[in-house]
Write an enzyme that holds these catalytic residues in place. Sequence first.
Site, PDB file in Angstrom:
ATOM      1  N   ASP A  69      -5.333  -6.473  -8.031  1.00 47.79           N
ATOM      2  CA  ASP A  69      -4.927  -7.875  -7.875  1.00 47.79           C
ATOM      3  C   ASP A  69      -5.882  -8.607  -6.942  1.00 47.79           C
ATOM      4  OD1 ASP A  69      -3.862  -6.244  -5.784  1.00 47.79           O
ATOM      5  OD2 ASP A  69      -2.474  -7.839  -5.221  1.00 47.79           O
ATOM      6  N   GLU A 134      -1.345  -5.541  -3.646  1.00 50.46           N
ATOM      7  CA  GLU A 134      -1.916  -5.409  -2.307  1.00 50.46           C
ATOM      8  C   GLU A 134      -2.074  -6.763  -1.645  1.00 50.46           C
ATOM      9  OE1 GLU A 134      -4.759  -4.935   0.987  1.00 50.46           O
ATOM     10  OE2 GLU A 134      -4.930  -6.236  -0.762  1.00 50.46           O
TER      11      GLU A 134
END
Length: 377
Positions: A69, A134
């Site tokens: 991400d 994250e």
Amino acid sequence: MNDVLQLTCELIARPSITPDDAGCQPLIAQRLQAVGFSIESLRFGDVDNLWATHGSGDGPVLVLLGHTDVVPPGPREAWASDPFVAEIRDGVLYGRGVADMKGSVAAFVIALERFVAAHPQHAGTVALLLTSDEEGDAIDGVRKVADVFRARGQRIDWCITGEPSSRHALGDLLRVGRRGSLSATLTVRGVQGHVAYPEKARNPIHQALPALAELAARQWDQGFETFPPTRLQISNIHAGTGANNVIPGELQVLFNLRYNPHWTAGALEAECEAVLCAHALDYAIHWHRSGEPFYTPQGSLRAAARKVLATFAGAAPEESTGGGTSDARFIAPLGAQCIEIGPVNASIHQVNEQVRVEDLQQLPALYLELMETLLLG
């Protein structure tokens, strides 16, 4: 365009704004499965997690840890090129996530492919753990996977996180620990009233300021080995109705502590609440534990990394515990030694995020040499 550049560009083209993986992990899983990795997808809520392993037996377990991400790109017009179309200009590769951390993820994949091709019967286990959570809340990502591993009894001996750790040149800094992060939302209750009649009200701002000043000024410790001292920072204060003749009925304060291994989150919470109680505040507080600190002392992992990075950087790396937090904070409590090695971090989360092409091309060899040093001796 070589293999790591091509894969990095393919990952950048997938707009995986947290927590959306946007197809990055299936692409990686397909490649690794083709060279003999066992693949497990662990999805929790809207978050995708990939666990890919190669090898078996009682040997050591080496995990490469990363995330697919990215943060939002911000205003597209501020970029010199489309943030989700990788572009090379003057030896530099641009794109959202190229440094944080799709370049490292691509390098992990290439290094793993090369490792198992050269050493199909290698000792121990090599693994890749990726999450799409994250950059966001970090609740259903590695934190949740670590709970699964704990329940299974999954052992991890060494963990290398691909966070962009280098300062000026690839390999000039080796991250050997991170501080813990603890956030609080404090509500101090008063009694609203007219400023001309303070005896009929109770001003929560006046009541809270001495306690907040004491917390902000406190010297929590002197540091811990290479860790800086623990610090509390107040990030937001809000109260009032917007009128200058009204004593507010409530004050809200946001603050954060970045702390070293002298402390645990529970101990810090107790210390802060003791101060609030000592000032007789009528308060409520909500704590969020982002993660405890971790520290990898001198040992096999740091020695191997120091040796390998000196080869690539031309000098021994600085060994640091600075910076914010990373997902290694969830793996370290499993008993793993954890370090962080990745590209230069100067442009992460910025417009025109970038990595030098030369650095990116060296990353797979760097990670491969680390794997060979650790698992093959």
